[in-house]
Write a protein that holds these residues in place. Structure first.
Motif, PDB file in Angstrom:
ATOM      1  N   THR A   1     -49.627  62.607  30.987  1.00 45.20           N
ATOM      2  CA  THR A   1     -48.611  63.536  30.499  1.00 45.20           C
ATOM      3  C   THR A   1     -48.391  64.671  31.494  1.00 45.20           C
ATOM      4  O   THR A   1     -47.254  65.028  31.808  1.00 45.20           O
ATOM      5  CB  THR A   1     -49.019  64.099  29.120  1.00 45.20           C
ATOM      6  OG1 THR A   1     -49.159  63.003  28.211  1.00 45.20           O
ATOM      7  CG2 THR A   1     -47.975  65.070  28.595  1.00 45.20           C
ATOM      8  N   ALA A   2     -49.465  65.251  32.019  1.00 47.11           N
ATOM      9  CA  ALA A   2     -49.345  66.326  33.008  1.00 47.11           C
ATOM     10  C   ALA A   2     -48.685  65.815  34.281  1.00 47.11           C
ATOM     11  O   ALA A   2     -47.834  66.496  34.868  1.00 47.11           O
ATOM     12  CB  ALA A   2     -50.715  66.920  33.325  1.00 47.11           C
ATOM     13  N   SER A   3     -49.053  64.615  34.705  1.00 48.08           N
ATOM     14  CA  SER A   3     -48.443  64.045  35.914  1.00 48.08           C
ATOM     15  C   SER A   3     -46.962  63.752  35.709  1.00 48.08           C
ATOM     16  O   SER A   3     -46.150  63.988  36.599  1.00 48.08           O
ATOM     17  CB  SER A   3     -49.184  62.764  36.315  1.00 48.08           C
ATOM     18  OG  SER A   3     -50.468  63.093  36.770  1.00 48.08           O
TER      19      SER A   3
ATOM     20  N   SER B   1     -55.647  61.332  36.013  1.00 49.66           N
ATOM     21  CA  SER B   1     -56.490  61.585  34.849  1.00 49.66           C
ATOM     22  C   SER B   1     -55.687  61.971  33.614  1.00 49.66           C
ATOM     23  O   SER B   1     -56.114  61.723  32.496  1.00 49.66           O
ATOM     24  CB  SER B   1     -57.506  62.686  35.172  1.00 49.66           C
ATOM     25  OG  SER B   1     -56.831  63.894  35.468  1.00 49.66           O
ATOM     26  N   ASP B   2     -54.519  62.590  33.794  1.00 53.00           N
ATOM     27  CA  ASP B   2     -53.708  63.054  32.666  1.00 53.00           C
ATOM     28  C   ASP B   2     -52.261  62.619  32.902  1.00 53.00           C
ATOM     29  O   ASP B   2     -51.515  63.272  33.633  1.00 53.00           O
ATOM     30  CB  ASP B   2     -53.816  64.567  32.540  1.00 53.00           C
ATOM     31  CG  ASP B   2     -53.085  65.136  31.332  1.00 53.00           C
ATOM     32  OD1 ASP B   2     -52.159  64.474  30.806  1.00 53.00           O
ATOM     33  OD2 ASP B   2     -53.437  66.251  30.924  1.00 53.00           O
TER      34      ASP B   2
ATOM     35  N   ASP C   1     -49.389  53.597  29.548  1.00 53.90           N
ATOM     36  CA  ASP C   1     -50.388  54.022  30.530  1.00 53.90           C
ATOM     37  C   ASP C   1     -49.852  54.037  31.961  1.00 53.90           C
ATOM     38  O   ASP C   1     -50.627  54.007  32.911  1.00 53.90           O
ATOM     39  CB  ASP C   1     -51.634  53.135  30.441  1.00 53.90           C
ATOM     40  CG  ASP C   1     -51.331  51.665  30.743  1.00 53.90           C
ATOM     41  OD1 ASP C   1     -50.141  51.303  30.836  1.00 53.90           O
ATOM     42  OD2 ASP C   1     -52.294  50.902  30.890  1.00 53.90           O
TER      43      ASP C   1
ATOM     44  N   ALA D   1     -52.425  55.799  34.374  1.00 53.68           N
ATOM     45  CA  ALA D   1     -53.603  56.458  33.813  1.00 53.68           C
ATOM     46  C   ALA D   1     -54.845  55.785  34.398  1.00 53.68           C
ATOM     47  O   ALA D   1     -54.933  54.564  34.439  1.00 53.68           O
ATOM     48  CB  ALA D   1     -53.590  56.352  32.296  1.00 53.68           C
TER      49      ALA D   1
ATOM     50  N   PRO E   1     -51.503  67.750  39.529  1.00 48.41           N
ATOM     51  CA  PRO E   1     -52.564  67.999  38.540  1.00 48.41           C
ATOM     52  C   PRO E   1     -53.904  67.331  38.844  1.00 48.41           C
ATOM     53  O   PRO E   1     -54.934  67.781  38.356  1.00 48.41           O
ATOM     54  CB  PRO E   1     -51.953  67.461  37.239  1.00 48.41           C
ATOM     55  CG  PRO E   1     -50.481  67.665  37.413  1.00 48.41           C
ATOM     56  CD  PRO E   1     -50.237  67.362  38.880  1.00 48.41           C
ATOM     57  N   ASP E   2     -53.913  66.282  39.669  1.00 45.70           N
ATOM     58  CA  ASP E   2     -55.168  65.617  40.023  1.00 45.70           C
ATOM     59  C   ASP E   2     -55.670  65.971  41.413  1.00 45.70           C
ATOM     60  O   ASP E   2     -56.633  65.390  41.897  1.00 45.70           O
ATOM     61  CB  ASP E   2     -55.005  64.102  39.909  1.00 45.70           C
ATOM     62  CG  ASP E   2     -55.029  63.666  38.465  1.00 45.70           C
ATOM     63  OD1 ASP E   2     -56.096  63.775  37.843  1.00 45.70           O
ATOM     64  OD2 ASP E   2     -53.977  63.251  37.954  1.00 45.70           O
TER      65      ASP E   2
END
Length: 135
Positions: free
Chosen positions: A20-22, A17-18, A44, A55, A110-111
């Motif tokens: 950048t965080a991943s 979902s994110d 992406d 993404a 993060p997901d």
């Protein structure tokens, strides 16, 4: 062109979902495990060795990935780096009952994917990786 692959699978594709965080999370994990950084990235997606991260839009993956670690200290470094980069504890470093010498740590990325680093105790690898050379 030359590719290095592990024993069991060719690649894993995560939809997140994110991005950048991943990217922050997996860069920290790869550094702790002593692996090369991201090989290629675009607006992406990114990939590193057998892991492709994209993404997702509305569909996000839910998987368990277990990364190989050479020793217990590396499992501990993975755990600390993953937590510092936004991961959540899902099982601190320690021996597990799967087989003698199985030492692992688990974090949620993060997901919410269950990410593990594992050392199987003293062992001998026949080769560091499988080498595939395109003709």
């Amino acid at each position: 062109m030359e590719f290095h692959r592990g024993r069991l699978f060719d690649h894993v594709h995560l939809r997140v979902s994110d991005l950048t965080a991943s990217k922050r999370f997996y860069r920290a994990v790869f550094a702790a495990l002593g692996w090369p950084d991201i090989v290629q990235e675009g607006p992406d997606f990114f990939y590193a060795d057998e892991l492709v991260v994209e993404a997702a839009g509305e569909y996000v993956s839910r998987v368990h990935l277990a990364f190989q670690a050479p020793d217990q200290a590396t499992v501990q470094a993975f755990y600390q780096a993953a937590l510092a980069a936004g991961g959540r504890d899902h099982g601190p470093p320690g021996e597990r009952a799967y087989h003698p010498g199985y030492y692992a740590a688990f974090v949620l990325d993060p997901d919410g994917n269950n990410i593990e680093a594992v050392c199987h105790g003293p062992h001998h690898r026949s080769a560091p990786s499988v080498v595939i050379r395109a003709k």
